[in-house]
Design a protein around this motif. Structure first.
Motif, PDB file in Angstrom:
ATOM      1  N   ALA A  23      -5.998  -2.252 -47.737  1.00 11.16           N
ATOM      2  CA  ALA A  23      -4.760  -2.973 -47.450  1.00 11.16           C
ATOM      3  C   ALA A  23      -3.531  -2.165 -47.876  1.00 11.16           C
ATOM      4  CB  ALA A  23      -4.762  -4.337 -48.148  1.00 11.16           C
ATOM      5  N   TYR A  24      -3.640  -1.463 -49.004  1.00 12.09           N
ATOM      6  CA  TYR A  24      -2.532  -0.621 -49.470  1.00 12.09           C
ATOM      7  C   TYR A  24      -2.170   0.453 -48.452  1.00 12.09           C
ATOM      8  CZ  TYR A  24      -2.618  -2.452 -54.296  1.00 12.09           C
ATOM      9  OH  TYR A  24      -2.532  -3.239 -55.420  1.00 12.09           O
ATOM     10  N   PHE A  25      -3.162   0.909 -47.689  1.00  8.17           N
ATOM     11  CA  PHE A  25      -2.915   1.971 -46.706  1.00  8.17           C
ATOM     12  C   PHE A  25      -2.565   1.444 -45.319  1.00  8.17           C
ATOM     13  CE2 PHE A  25      -5.225   4.431 -49.914  1.00  8.17           C
ATOM     14  CZ  PHE A  25      -4.390   5.541 -50.003  1.00  8.17           C
ATOM     15  N   ALA A  26      -2.560   0.114 -45.147  1.00  5.32           N
ATOM     16  CA  ALA A  26      -2.204  -0.469 -43.850  1.00  5.32           C
ATOM     17  C   ALA A  26      -0.794  -0.025 -43.478  1.00  5.32           C
ATOM     18  CB  ALA A  26      -2.295  -1.994 -43.915  1.00  5.32           C
ATOM     19  N   GLY A  27      -0.635   0.416 -42.253  1.00  6.37           N
ATOM     20  CA  GLY A  27       0.679   0.827 -41.785  1.00  6.37           C
ATOM     21  C   GLY A  27       1.082   2.236 -42.198  1.00  6.37           C
ATOM     22  N   THR A  28       0.178   2.980 -42.833  1.00  6.93           N
ATOM     23  CA  THR A  28       0.481   4.364 -43.210  1.00  6.93           C
ATOM     24  C   THR A  28      -0.116   5.307 -42.165  1.00  6.93           C
ATOM     25  OG1 THR A  28      -1.513   4.603 -44.545  1.00  6.93           O
ATOM     26  CG2 THR A  28       0.473   3.821 -45.687  1.00  6.93           C
ATOM     27  N   ASP A  29       0.286   6.550 -42.225  1.00  9.54           N
ATOM     28  CA  ASP A  29      -0.203   7.547 -41.278  1.00  9.54           C
ATOM     29  C   ASP A  29      -1.400   8.313 -41.826  1.00  9.54           C
ATOM     30  OD1 ASP A  29       1.627   6.966 -39.274  1.00  9.54           O
ATOM     31  OD2 ASP A  29       3.142   8.308 -40.113  1.00  9.54           O
ATOM     32  N   PRO A  75     -18.272  25.498 -52.158  1.00 11.08           N
ATOM     33  CA  PRO A  75     -17.100  26.181 -51.594  1.00 11.08           C
ATOM     34  C   PRO A  75     -16.566  25.530 -50.313  1.00 11.08           C
ATOM     35  CG  PRO A  75     -18.798  27.778 -52.186  1.00 11.08           C
ATOM     36  CD  PRO A  75     -19.397  26.409 -52.366  1.00 11.08           C
ATOM     37  N   ALA A  76     -17.446  24.879 -49.543  1.00  8.85           N
ATOM     38  CA  ALA A  76     -17.018  24.238 -48.296  1.00  8.85           C
ATOM     39  C   ALA A  76     -16.204  22.965 -48.537  1.00  8.85           C
ATOM     40  CB  ALA A  76     -18.228  23.914 -47.430  1.00  8.85           C
ATOM     41  N   THR A  77     -16.355  22.366 -49.713  1.00  6.96           N
ATOM     42  CA  THR A  77     -15.661  21.097 -49.984  1.00  6.96           C
ATOM     43  C   THR A  77     -14.751  21.162 -51.209  1.00  6.96           C
ATOM     44  OG1 THR A  77     -17.565  20.291 -51.260  1.00  6.96           O
ATOM     45  CG2 THR A  77     -17.489  19.696 -48.911  1.00  6.96           C
ATOM     46  N   SER A  78     -14.719  22.285 -51.898  1.00  4.64           N
ATOM     47  CA  SER A  78     -13.982  22.365 -53.167  1.00  4.64           C
ATOM     48  C   SER A  78     -12.479  22.138 -53.016  1.00  4.64           C
ATOM     49  CB  SER A  78     -14.240  23.698 -53.854  1.00  4.64           C
ATOM     50  OG  SER A  78     -13.747  24.759 -53.059  1.00  4.64           O
ATOM     51  N   GLY A  79     -11.941  22.334 -51.806  1.00  6.95           N
ATOM     52  CA  GLY A  79     -10.505  22.135 -51.587  1.00  6.95           C
ATOM     53  C   GLY A  79     -10.107  20.693 -51.339  1.00  6.95           C
ATOM     54  N   ILE A  80     -11.084  19.798 -51.241  1.00  6.90           N
ATOM     55  CA  ILE A  80     -10.774  18.381 -51.027  1.00  6.90           C
ATOM     56  C   ILE A  80     -10.125  17.825 -52.297  1.00  6.90           C
ATOM     57  CG2 ILE A  80     -11.749  16.071 -50.639  1.00  6.90           C
ATOM     58  CD1 ILE A  80     -13.991  17.452 -49.022  1.00  6.90           C
ATOM     59  N   VAL A  81      -9.033  17.095 -52.118  1.00  5.62           N
ATOM     60  CA  VAL A  81      -8.356  16.470 -53.252  1.00  5.62           C
ATOM     61  C   VAL A  81      -9.165  15.254 -53.683  1.00  5.62           C
ATOM     62  CG1 VAL A  81      -6.258  15.306 -54.023  1.00  5.62           C
ATOM     63  CG2 VAL A  81      -6.088  17.245 -52.458  1.00  5.62           C
ATOM     64  N   VAL A  82      -9.470  15.169 -54.987  1.00  2.00           N
ATOM     65  CA  VAL A  82     -10.210  14.021 -55.513  1.00  2.00           C
ATOM     66  C   VAL A  82      -9.329  13.291 -56.521  1.00  2.00           C
ATOM     67  CG1 VAL A  82     -12.234  13.247 -56.805  1.00  2.00           C
ATOM     68  CG2 VAL A  82     -12.439  15.181 -55.214  1.00  2.00           C
ATOM     69  N   LEU A  83      -9.029  12.025 -56.204  1.00  2.00           N
ATOM     70  CA  LEU A  83      -8.315  11.150 -57.134  1.00  2.00           C
ATOM     71  C   LEU A  83      -9.339  10.148 -57.644  1.00  2.00           C
ATOM     72  CD1 LEU A  83      -4.975  10.350 -55.238  1.00  2.00           C
ATOM     73  CD2 LEU A  83      -5.456  12.219 -56.798  1.00  2.00           C
ATOM     74  N   MET A  84      -9.675  10.233 -58.913  1.00  2.00           N
ATOM     75  CA  MET A  84     -10.649   9.303 -59.484  1.00  2.00           C
ATOM     76  C   MET A  84      -9.954   7.995 -59.826  1.00  2.00           C
ATOM     77  SD  MET A  84     -13.306  11.572 -61.643  1.00  2.00           S
ATOM     78  CE  MET A  84     -14.867  11.184 -60.931  1.00  2.00           C
ATOM     79  N   VAL A  85     -10.604   6.901 -59.433  1.00  2.00           N
ATOM     80  CA  VAL A  85     -10.079   5.561 -59.640  1.00  2.00           C
ATOM     81  C   VAL A  85     -11.084   4.805 -60.499  1.00  2.00           C
ATOM     82  CG1 VAL A  85      -9.399   3.425 -58.478  1.00  2.00           C
ATOM     83  CG2 VAL A  85      -8.987   5.623 -57.372  1.00  2.00           C
ATOM     84  N   THR A 107      -5.919   4.566 -63.102  1.00  2.00           N
ATOM     85  CA  THR A 107      -6.604   3.476 -63.794  1.00  2.00           C
ATOM     86  C   THR A 107      -6.316   2.148 -63.101  1.00  2.00           C
ATOM     87  OG1 THR A 107      -6.352   4.706 -65.859  1.00  2.00           O
ATOM     88  CG2 THR A 107      -6.922   2.394 -66.048  1.00  2.00           C
ATOM     89  N   LYS A 108      -7.378   1.346 -62.926  1.00  2.00           N
ATOM     90  CA  LYS A 108      -7.237   0.005 -62.340  1.00  2.00           C
ATOM     91  C   LYS A 108      -6.566  -0.903 -63.352  1.00  2.00           C
ATOM     92  CE  LYS A 108     -11.428   0.413 -59.547  1.00  2.00           C
ATOM     93  NZ  LYS A 108     -12.795  -0.069 -59.345  1.00  2.00           N
ATOM     94  N   PRO A 109      -5.809  -1.890 -62.955  1.00  2.00           N
ATOM     95  CA  PRO A 109      -5.466  -2.204 -61.569  1.00  2.00           C
ATOM     96  C   PRO A 109      -4.495  -1.168 -60.993  1.00  2.00           C
ATOM     97  CG  PRO A 109      -4.264  -3.658 -63.041  1.00  2.00           C
ATOM     98  CD  PRO A 109      -5.176  -2.817 -63.891  1.00  2.00           C
ATOM     99  N   ILE A 110      -4.720  -0.826 -59.735  1.00  2.00           N
ATOM    100  CA  ILE A 110      -3.929   0.203 -59.064  1.00  2.00           C
ATOM    101  C   ILE A 110      -2.608  -0.382 -58.577  1.00  2.00           C
ATOM    102  CG2 ILE A 110      -3.874   1.794 -57.092  1.00  2.00           C
ATOM    103  CD1 ILE A 110      -5.948   2.561 -59.182  1.00  2.00           C
ATOM    104  N   ASN A 111      -1.533   0.318 -58.884  1.00  2.00           N
ATOM    105  CA  ASN A 111      -0.209  -0.040 -58.384  1.00  2.00           C
ATOM    106  C   ASN A 111      -0.039   0.623 -57.019  1.00  2.00           C
ATOM    107  OD1 ASN A 111       2.702   0.977 -57.964  1.00  2.00           O
ATOM    108  ND2 ASN A 111       2.945  -0.684 -59.426  1.00  2.00           N
ATOM    109  N   LYS A 112       0.287  -0.166 -56.001  1.00  2.00           N
ATOM    110  CA  LYS A 112       0.373   0.348 -54.635  1.00  2.00           C
ATOM    111  C   LYS A 112       1.361   1.510 -54.509  1.00  2.00           C
ATOM    112  CE  LYS A 112       1.589  -0.886 -49.907  1.00  2.00           C
ATOM    113  NZ  LYS A 112       2.059  -1.931 -48.995  1.00  2.00           N
ATOM    114  N   MET A 113       2.550   1.364 -55.050  1.00  2.00           N
ATOM    115  CA  MET A 113       3.561   2.419 -54.911  1.00  2.00           C
ATOM    116  C   MET A 113       3.111   3.701 -55.613  1.00  2.00           C
ATOM    117  SD  MET A 113       5.552   1.058 -52.864  1.00  2.00           S
ATOM    118  CE  MET A 113       6.630   2.466 -52.727  1.00  2.00           C
TER     119      MET A 113
END
Length: 146
Positions: A23-29, A75-85, A107-113
């Protein structure tokens, strides 16, 4: 020519938390996909190749820490950004996330902004790194000419 939308994989085993993040990503690109456990996350990383993963730490089968380690070790995936929640907020948990190779920690609860700001910043930083790597490779190629 249009630029493809950044791909975000939400790896979360709790249905309510996953719905909230979606839901937080609704309306985003962003193009979104979800995974409910560590195995599914690793499969989707290989098949779909996301730009960024929102990775829950406490997941069934394979923990977020282990998933992050595997992504960063390949090496094929090491450039992926990982945000731990996670709901974990002890300094030792943050240390484990950093050791696993996470790019950031929410850290949860996640603030949308805050979430959207960090995602945008992480994707922009990734883009700059790719541009820098391309520029350096180009310069190396030009300098190698006799």
């Amino acid at each position: 020519m249009t630029t493809p939308l950044p791909k975000i994989l939400i790896a979360e085993d709790d249905a309510q938390s996953m719905e909230l993040l979606e839901a937080y990503f609704a309306g985003t690109d962003y193009e979104l996909q979800t995974a409910a456990d560590g195995d599914e996350t690793l499969r989707k990383v290989e098949q779909w190749q996301p730009d960024l993963i929102l990775l829950d730490v406490m997941m069934p089968r394979i923990s977020g820490f282990e998933v992050c380690k595997r992504i960063k070790a390949n090496p094929a995936t090491s450039g992926i950004v990982v945000l731990m929640v996670t709901a974990l907020d002890q300094p030792s948990d943050i240390d484990r996330a950093v050791e696993a190779g996470t790019n950031d920690f929410l850290t949860k609860p996640i603030n949308k902004m805050e979430l959207l700001l960090r995602v945008r910043a992480a994707l922009k930083a990734r883009q700059h790194k790719a541009q820098l790597d391309q520029a350096l490779a180009y310069m190396d190629g030009v300098q190698a000419q006799p």
